[in-house]
Write an enzyme that holds these catalytic residues in place. Structure first.
Site, PDB file in Angstrom:
ATOM      1  N   TYR A 263       0.879  -1.177   0.000  1.00 13.66           N
ATOM      2  CA  TYR A 263       0.000   0.000   0.000  1.00 13.66           C
ATOM      3  C   TYR A 263       0.911   1.219   0.000  1.00 13.66           C
ATOM      4  CZ  TYR A 263      -3.471   3.455   1.433  1.00 13.66           C
ATOM      5  OH  TYR A 263      -4.282   4.575   1.498  1.00 13.66           O
TER       6      TYR A 263
ATOM      7  N   ASP B  18      -2.022  -1.516  -4.062  1.00 14.25           N
ATOM      8  CA  ASP B  18      -2.450  -0.176  -4.440  1.00 14.25           C
ATOM      9  C   ASP B  18      -1.184   0.664  -4.518  1.00 14.25           C
ATOM     10  OD1 ASP B  18      -3.420   2.360  -4.689  1.00 14.25           O
ATOM     11  OD2 ASP B  18      -4.778   2.277  -2.975  1.00 14.25           O
TER      12      ASP B  18
END
Length: 268
Positions: free
Chosen positions: A118, A158
């Site tokens: 992330y 992500d």
């Protein structure tokens, strides 16, 4: 033997489990029905106890959980759900600044390493921009070390960077916004030049999208005005064996259980 890897920003693990649950939707039904072998989760935003409680039905079904939670309550958090227990787990990537922020975890399964990332969203300027670029500098060094390992490696997550104009609907309107800054795109380009393979892009070719994130606001989802910021980078050894990639885009706005959609790649 095919290996199937999925990455999904859950936007809060407890919300992903509860959202649309009255309609038999959400993360748990998705896990029950999927054929994937490794699920890379981002933004769990919960303690280990809370994650285990939210995922209890999936864990009872045989999924194994590897978690790296943030020291900041309610922030970040990454995890790996796998069909088998990992041989080894590493939380963080050796960074004094970022290892406690719950943004990276990797695990070994035989000769395969999978990792959930992330990456910070950043900003156009100021402290958050500077923080993101410090992360990029340190993480690039880790990726360089990973690329030298004689094993299959895939990092999914992500990435909070759309690599090219094909990866977001409104490229011209976002050239000064975080996630599409020239320096960010150059960073991803450098990884690809170094041998990492953007599996979904290689398989899709030079076409717009397919996008993986759409704002909850307005008609972004209905108009497919999204960003492709969730993807998998595989080392050359594994990337050249990617055979299929797809985005699990909900059929309608009110059927979504996250503002991101799962992105799956199959490797032969």
């Amino acid at each position: 033997m095919t290996t199937i890897v999925t990455t999904i920003n859950a936007n809060g693990i407890r919300a992903a489990v509860k959202h649309r649950s009255e309609r038999n939707l959400g993360l748990l039904p998705w896990l029950r029905d999927t054929d994937t072998h490794h699920v890379l989760l981002q933004e769990t935003r919960a303690t280990e106890e809370q994650v285990v409680e939210a995922l209890a039905p999936a864990l009872a079904d045989g999924w194994h959980l590897t978690l790296n939670e943030s020291t900041v309550k309610g922030h970040s958090g990454v995890a790996i759900l796998s069909r088998s227990a990992p041989d080894r787990v590493r939380k963080g990537f050796g960074s004094n600044e970022f290892d406690g922020t719950g943004r990276y975890v990797e695990a070994d399964f035989g000769d395969l390493t999978v990792a959930s990332l992330y990456l910070p969203k950043g900003a156009s300027d100021g402290p958050k921009r500077e923080e993101k670029f410090r992360f990029l500098d340190e993480f690039a060094a880790h990726l360089a070390a990973l690329s030298r390992k004689r094993r299959d490696v895939v990092i999914g997550g992500d990435w909070n960077i759309a690599p090219t104009e094909l990866d977001l609907k409104n490229a011209k309107g976002n050239v000064k916004n975080p996630g599409f800054l020239p320096e960010e795109r150059q960073w991803v380009a450098g990884l690809l030049e170094a041998g990492w393979v953007d599996a979904a892009r290689e398989l899709a070719g030079e076409v717009p999208g397919p996008y993986s994130w759409w704002s909850w606001r307005g008609k972004a989802f209905d108009n497919d005005a999204g960003w492709r910021i969730d993807y998998q980078l595989a080392n050359k050894r594994l990337g050249q064996r990617a055979t299929k990639s797809y985005v699990h885009r909900a059929d309608a706005y009110d059927l979504r259980w996250s503002d991101h959609a799962p992105v799956t790649v199959e490797y032969s």
